[in-house]
Write a protein that holds these residues in place. Sequence first.
Motif, PDB file in Angstrom:
ATOM      1  N   PHE A 355     -32.679  21.007 -19.509  1.00  0.00           N
ATOM      2  CA  PHE A 355     -31.136  20.747 -19.869  1.00  0.00           C
ATOM      3  C   PHE A 355     -31.006  22.101 -20.516  1.00  0.00           C
ATOM      4  N   LYS A 358     -30.962  25.339 -17.660  1.00  0.00           N
ATOM      5  CA  LYS A 358     -30.427  25.110 -16.528  1.00  0.00           C
ATOM      6  C   LYS A 358     -29.087  24.516 -16.760  1.00  0.00           C
ATOM      7  N   ASN A 359     -28.902  23.434 -17.218  1.00  0.00           N
ATOM      8  CA  ASN A 359     -27.616  22.748 -17.305  1.00  0.00           C
ATOM      9  C   ASN A 359     -26.673  23.572 -18.148  1.00  0.00           C
ATOM     10  N   ASN A 405     -32.359  15.654 -13.989  1.00  0.00           N
ATOM     11  CA  ASN A 405     -31.343  15.232 -14.254  1.00  0.00           C
ATOM     12  C   ASN A 405     -31.856  14.084 -15.558  1.00  0.00           C
ATOM     13  N   LEU A 464     -23.301  17.435 -15.764  1.00  0.00           N
ATOM     14  CA  LEU A 464     -24.516  17.565 -15.041  1.00  0.00           C
ATOM     15  C   LEU A 464     -24.785  17.961 -13.686  1.00  0.00           C
ATOM     16  N   LYS A 465     -23.515  17.340 -12.747  1.00  0.00           N
ATOM     17  CA  LYS A 465     -23.485  17.785 -11.427  1.00  0.00           C
ATOM     18  C   LYS A 465     -23.092  19.355 -11.228  1.00  0.00           C
ATOM     19  N   SER A 467     -22.958  21.733 -13.774  1.00  0.00           N
ATOM     20  CA  SER A 467     -23.736  22.856 -14.277  1.00  0.00           C
ATOM     21  C   SER A 467     -25.238  22.903 -13.273  1.00  0.00           C
ATOM     22  N   ARG A 468     -25.332  21.942 -12.929  1.00  0.00           N
ATOM     23  CA  ARG A 468     -26.667  22.058 -11.904  1.00  0.00           C
ATOM     24  C   ARG A 468     -26.283  23.125 -10.880  1.00  0.00           C
TER      25      ARG A 468
END
Length: 481
Positions: A355, A358-359, A405, A464-465, A467-468
């Motif tokens: 997190f 990456k996020n 996730n 989350l989506k 930032s991924r």
Amino acid sequence: MKKRVIIWFRRDLRLADNPALHAAIDAGFDSIVPVFIHAPDELGDWAPGGAQRVWQHLSLAALDTDLQALGSRLVIRQGPTIAALDALIEESGACAVYWNRLYDPSTIARDKQVKRHLEEANIQAASFNAALLHEPWTVSTRQNTPYKVFTPFWKAIRDDPVRNPLPAPEALPAVWSRIGSEALSDLGLLPDIRWDTGIRQAWRPGENGAHARLETFVNDTLGGYGESRERPAQPGTSYLSPHLHFGEIAPRQIVHRLEEWLHDHGNESHRKHANIFLSEIGWREFAHHVLFHFPNTPDEPLDPRFKHFPWTHDDEALQAWQAGRTGVPMVDAGMRELWATGIMHNRLRMTVASFLTKNLRIGWQHGERWFWDTLVDADLANNTLGWQWAAGCGADAAPFFRIFNPARQGERFDADGAYVRRWVPELSGLPDKHIHRPWAAPQKVLDDAGVTLGQTYPNPIVDLKASRQAALDAFDRIKNT
């Protein structure tokens, strides 16, 4: 003429299977002076963090108690190390200094200076392996290069015989009363503001505590370790890592105890679980192997492409992550467990690290530093390997596109929400279906649970989506450099 030896304790705070102590006894020294020298300035940027210092204080106290039970005592001095050893040699008339080796870059450099200084003074200097099954320079690929991938490394060493642990002495000679010692409290290891209550309640530092923890694990947990280790709400792991870091127990002792257990209870299922746990010991060996051969990795990525990765600089997001206030329940639960107890389940370590790097796309070094100060088991080799693995830039690293996730992690490994409810109690009224994604819960469900997003619990600080995808796009910009 009486012969006297100084045993220089560092992160080998035990009496059983202590090669330096055992060698001194075998050599027939008339007097043995156990000493701990507090010299954090000599460890560079990686002096023990706050949680480690609490553990160190408690472990040194336990070691002194154990030594006194054998008729000896622990002598405590403050650095510089060479000056402290010189003073002790003069006071005691010691002709030798024995110690067990460490493998961090700063300690290797310091120990070489100490050994050279002692030998120039005609003092015998001898060091031993107490911390690893295989020292880093004894394992290499067929091309005589260091391993960078765990599986072939572990395959190369996993079947090697492990010698039986050395026994603890039954008695030790008394230390002369004229050899003074500083008080343990003088080292300032404990915090002025007592935030360490949770650590004290959760742990029993010291050699006896380490072996009690091992017995609990072997008798109650090992038989189902392969499954239970994935469930953070359950006591499904060994919790031996801080004991190993401070040398209160040795990997040889653990392997030997597992072999005994398999001999008494071994079936195919038990052997499977034991082998999974032994591979974790192997990861610890691998971490020290990598750090020894690549000593810059605590600060620099092993994969040079990541020197150009477009990390973000967001102090507010970093502080929210540190405080467990990200609005993502599984991340927040892990970070709060860390602060309260000095430990974090490995499943959560991977989740919160993914997190952050990456996020949030915040550099892994920030996470590495936070773990260093808050983990009781913060080990430079393990911490470095783990963070570079999570960020995708180290030895045997996870592919960068493997982005955890955290909501899905919670749904898989904390399906009933027990872990989140323990550490994020403001969400405890949410049903299992929504506890890992409160932002997606219907308003009535939130109202019934007494949850007001943005007030009683934060909204997610990042999507989350989206930032991924942003992380993947950032990696695309460096992957061919």
